[in-house]
Design a protein around this motif. Structure first.
Motif, PDB file in Angstrom:
ATOM      1  N   ALA A  66       7.382  -4.227  -3.358  1.00 23.28           N
ATOM      2  CA  ALA A  66       7.185  -4.556  -1.941  1.00 23.28           C
ATOM      3  C   ALA A  66       7.857  -5.866  -1.569  1.00 23.28           C
ATOM      4  O   ALA A  66       8.392  -6.022  -0.470  1.00 23.28           O
ATOM      5  N   TRP A  67       7.881  -6.827  -2.500  1.00 21.96           N
ATOM      6  CA  TRP A  67       8.543  -8.108  -2.239  1.00 21.96           C
ATOM      7  C   TRP A  67      10.046  -7.904  -2.049  1.00 21.96           C
ATOM      8  O   TRP A  67      10.652  -8.478  -1.140  1.00 21.96           O
ATOM      9  N   LYS A  68      10.653  -7.100  -2.887  1.00 27.45           N
ATOM     10  CA  LYS A  68      12.087  -6.861  -2.752  1.00 27.45           C
ATOM     11  C   LYS A  68      12.413  -6.112  -1.467  1.00 27.45           C
ATOM     12  O   LYS A  68      13.387  -6.424  -0.783  1.00 27.45           O
ATOM     13  N   GLU A  69      11.615  -5.112  -1.118  1.00 25.62           N
ATOM     14  CA  GLU A  69      11.880  -4.347   0.099  1.00 25.62           C
ATOM     15  C   GLU A  69      11.665  -5.190   1.356  1.00 25.62           C
ATOM     16  O   GLU A  69      12.350  -4.989   2.362  1.00 25.62           O
ATOM     17  N   SER A  70      10.732  -6.133   1.328  1.00 27.41           N
ATOM     18  CA  SER A  70      10.483  -6.963   2.501  1.00 27.41           C
ATOM     19  C   SER A  70      11.624  -7.928   2.776  1.00 27.41           C
ATOM     20  O   SER A  70      11.823  -8.348   3.915  1.00 27.41           O
ATOM     21  N   THR A  98      -1.164  -4.223 -14.360  1.00 23.66           N
ATOM     22  CA  THR A  98       0.281  -4.066 -14.507  1.00 23.66           C
ATOM     23  C   THR A  98       0.852  -3.196 -13.402  1.00 23.66           C
ATOM     24  O   THR A  98       1.930  -3.473 -12.862  1.00 23.66           O
ATOM     25  N   ARG A  99       0.133  -2.129 -13.044  1.00 20.32           N
ATOM     26  CA  ARG A  99       0.588  -1.260 -11.976  1.00 20.32           C
ATOM     27  C   ARG A  99       0.592  -1.992 -10.632  1.00 20.32           C
ATOM     28  O   ARG A  99       1.505  -1.834  -9.833  1.00 20.32           O
ATOM     29  N   ARG A 100      -0.435  -2.823 -10.412  1.00 25.98           N
ATOM     30  CA  ARG A 100      -0.491  -3.594  -9.165  1.00 25.98           C
ATOM     31  C   ARG A 100       0.645  -4.608  -9.090  1.00 25.98           C
ATOM     32  O   ARG A 100       1.242  -4.808  -8.034  1.00 25.98           O
ATOM     33  N   LEU A 101       0.974  -5.223 -10.228  1.00 23.00           N
ATOM     34  CA  LEU A 101       2.070  -6.195 -10.246  1.00 23.00           C
ATOM     35  C   LEU A 101       3.403  -5.524  -9.970  1.00 23.00           C
ATOM     36  O   LEU A 101       4.263  -6.079  -9.269  1.00 23.00           O
ATOM     37  N   ALA A 102       3.604  -4.325 -10.478  1.00 24.46           N
ATOM     38  CA  ALA A 102       4.862  -3.612 -10.226  1.00 24.46           C
ATOM     39  C   ALA A 102       4.996  -3.242  -8.755  1.00 24.46           C
ATOM     40  O   ALA A 102       6.083  -3.348  -8.165  1.00 24.46           O
ATOM     41  N   ALA A 154       6.424   5.468 -14.941  1.00 20.74           N
ATOM     42  CA  ALA A 154       5.999   5.112 -16.289  1.00 20.74           C
ATOM     43  C   ALA A 154       4.608   4.510 -16.311  1.00 20.74           C
ATOM     44  O   ALA A 154       3.973   4.431 -17.349  1.00 20.74           O
ATOM     45  N   LEU A 155       4.147   4.076 -15.168  1.00 17.61           N
ATOM     46  CA  LEU A 155       2.866   3.400 -15.128  1.00 17.61           C
ATOM     47  C   LEU A 155       1.789   4.230 -14.477  1.00 17.61           C
ATOM     48  O   LEU A 155       0.659   3.775 -14.334  1.00 17.61           O
ATOM     49  N   GLU A 156       2.100   5.454 -14.026  1.00 15.74           N
ATOM     50  CA  GLU A 156       1.093   6.251 -13.336  1.00 15.74           C
ATOM     51  C   GLU A 156      -0.022   6.668 -14.289  1.00 15.74           C
ATOM     52  O   GLU A 156      -1.195   6.714 -13.909  1.00 15.74           O
ATOM     53  N   SER A 157       0.320   6.968 -15.511  1.00 17.62           N
ATOM     54  CA  SER A 157      -0.694   7.373 -16.466  1.00 17.62           C
ATOM     55  C   SER A 157      -1.244   6.198 -17.261  1.00 17.62           C
ATOM     56  O   SER A 157      -2.049   6.377 -18.166  1.00 17.62           O
ATOM     57  N   ASP A 158      -0.788   5.003 -16.953  1.00 17.13           N
ATOM     58  CA  ASP A 158      -1.231   3.818 -17.678  1.00 17.13           C
ATOM     59  C   ASP A 158      -2.583   3.388 -17.147  1.00 17.13           C
ATOM     60  O   ASP A 158      -2.809   3.372 -15.938  1.00 17.13           O
ATOM     61  N   GLY A 159      -3.457   3.001 -18.012  1.00 20.54           N
ATOM     62  CA  GLY A 159      -4.774   2.571 -17.572  1.00 20.54           C
ATOM     63  C   GLY A 159      -4.825   1.129 -17.157  1.00 20.54           C
ATOM     64  O   GLY A 159      -5.876   0.650 -16.699  1.00 20.54           O
ATOM     65  N   LYS A 160      -3.782   0.411 -17.287  1.00 17.47           N
ATOM     66  CA  LYS A 160      -3.756  -1.001 -16.921  1.00 17.47           C
ATOM     67  C   LYS A 160      -3.456  -1.115 -15.435  1.00 17.47           C
ATOM     68  O   LYS A 160      -2.305  -1.065 -15.000  1.00 17.47           O
ATOM     69  N   HIS A 161      -4.517  -1.259 -14.641  1.00 16.52           N
ATOM     70  CA  HIS A 161      -4.322  -1.338 -13.193  1.00 16.52           C
ATOM     71  C   HIS A 161      -3.637  -2.644 -12.787  1.00 16.52           C
ATOM     72  O   HIS A 161      -2.940  -2.695 -11.779  1.00 16.52           O
ATOM     73  N   ASP A 216       0.819  -1.214   0.000  1.00 15.33           N
ATOM     74  CA  ASP A 216       0.000   0.000   0.000  1.00 15.33           C
ATOM     75  C   ASP A 216       0.855   1.268   0.000  1.00 15.33           C
ATOM     76  O   ASP A 216       0.439   2.306  -0.516  1.00 15.33           O
ATOM     77  N   GLN A 217       2.047   1.175   0.632  1.00 17.21           N
ATOM     78  CA  GLN A 217       2.891   2.368   0.741  1.00 17.21           C
ATOM     79  C   GLN A 217       3.786   2.585  -0.470  1.00 17.21           C
ATOM     80  O   GLN A 217       4.323   3.673  -0.652  1.00 17.21           O
ATOM     81  N   THR A 218       3.966   1.547  -1.265  1.00 19.43           N
ATOM     82  CA  THR A 218       4.875   1.666  -2.408  1.00 19.43           C
ATOM     83  C   THR A 218       4.182   2.419  -3.538  1.00 19.43           C
ATOM     84  O   THR A 218       3.131   1.989  -4.020  1.00 19.43           O
ATOM     85  N   PRO A 219       4.734   3.531  -3.967  1.00 20.50           N
ATOM     86  CA  PRO A 219       4.112   4.270  -5.092  1.00 20.50           C
ATOM     87  C   PRO A 219       4.359   3.545  -6.402  1.00 20.50           C
ATOM     88  O   PRO A 219       5.352   2.829  -6.563  1.00 20.50           O
ATOM     89  N   PRO A 220       3.460   3.668  -7.342  1.00 17.30           N
ATOM     90  CA  PRO A 220       3.670   3.013  -8.639  1.00 17.30           C
ATOM     91  C   PRO A 220       4.821   3.662  -9.391  1.00 17.30           C
ATOM     92  O   PRO A 220       5.161   4.829  -9.165  1.00 17.30           O
ATOM     93  N   PRO A 221       5.467   2.938 -10.279  1.00 20.51           N
ATOM     94  CA  PRO A 221       6.548   3.524 -11.085  1.00 20.51           C
ATOM     95  C   PRO A 221       6.020   4.679 -11.918  1.00 20.51           C
ATOM     96  O   PRO A 221       4.852   4.699 -12.316  1.00 20.51           O
TER      97      PRO A 221
END
Length: 262
Positions: free
Chosen positions: A46-50, A37-41, A28-35, A21-26
């Motif tokens: 979050a997986w790497k930071e954990s 892909t943004r959720r996967l990023a 390049a994907l903020e204006s992308d309509g594909k939610h 929830d705290q990780t902002p989207p990249p």
């Protein structure tokens, strides 16, 4: 902000889902309509930071690694909970399996006919046939099949023999009652001419089997010589009050007498 771990270096350690929830989207994907892909990023970030040092998954892995050398009180609570749930599941599974085996064994023994299977010939027939006849006569006055009584008699003797071999007090008591009841049934149902011989033969067979069922049992009293938990040391304590020393000038009263001077 909910957390699932203790603070690290004075800062709260968010859980894995909080990281998402705290990780902002990249960008390049903020204006992308594909939610999706943004959720996967965000999930990948979050997986790497954990898994970084101090992260949620990193801390859980360290707790699992340290649990091998720590005592039960030092193990993390979630590991204790998982171990207890796994242990209870195994106990329930074993109890269910044991119940199924016991039920199948009892049904198999109940399928054996109570009479007619032994004609009383041979050593075992001399002992077994009177028991079958006695149980069949008694079952006529009870609401139970003779085969069920005979199966229960066999199962009691089997459990008493095996449990007594492993030192169970309850199994040994059952074995003693099984032997006494068997001797009484044989004495009651055996032919009058050979009643004493059949009962004596059954007593000898039961005594030989008791070597295994009552293994290690002794009638000698067990004496435990333990040192006393306390020690009594008599002592005499004398309390004497010693007066304080008197100054030299106080022995002859006030110092108002002076020595003779020439």
């Amino acid at each position: 902000m909910p957390t699932n771990d203790k603070p690290v270096n004075g800062q709260e350690n968010p859980s894995f889902f909080d990281r998402i929830d705290q990780t902002p989207p990249p960008p390049a994907l903020e204006s992308d309509g594909k939610h999706g892909t943004r959720r996967l990023a965000r999930l990948r970030t979050a997986w790497k930071e954990s898994w970084e040092e101090g992260g949620f998954l990193y801390q859980r892995w360290e707790e699992v690694f340290q649990a091998r050398h720590a005592s039960w009180h030092e193990v993390a609570t979630w590991i204790k909970t998982a171990a207890l749930c796994a242990g209870l599941s195994l106990i329930v599974m074993f109890a269910d399996t044991a119940g199924g085996i016991a039920s199948a064994t009892l049904k198999g023994l109940s399928a054996v006919p109570a009479t007619g299977a032994s004609d009383g010939s041979g050593l075992w027939g001399t002992v077994d046939h009177p028991v079958r006849v006695f149980l069949a006569d008694q079952a006529a006055h009870l609401s139970v099949a003779p085969a069920a009584l005979y199966a229960f008699w066999q199962l009691t003797g089997l459990l008493g023999l095996i449990g007594g071999f492993f030192g169970s007090a309850g199994a040994r008591l059952s074995w003693l009652l099984f032997g006494i009841g068997s001797l009484a049934m044989i004495w009651s149902a055996a032919p009058a001419g050979g009643r004493a011989a059949a009962t004596g033969l059954a007593a000898l067979m039961w005594a030989l089997a008791s070597i295994f069922a009552l293994r290690g049992l002794t009638l000698r009293p067990i004496v435990h010589n333990h040192p006393p938990q306390y020690q009594f040391n008599p002592a005499l304590h004398l309390h004497a009050t010693i007066p304080s020393p008197t100054p030299a000038g106080d022995d002859l009263g006030p110092d108002n007498i002076h020595p003779l001077q020439r």
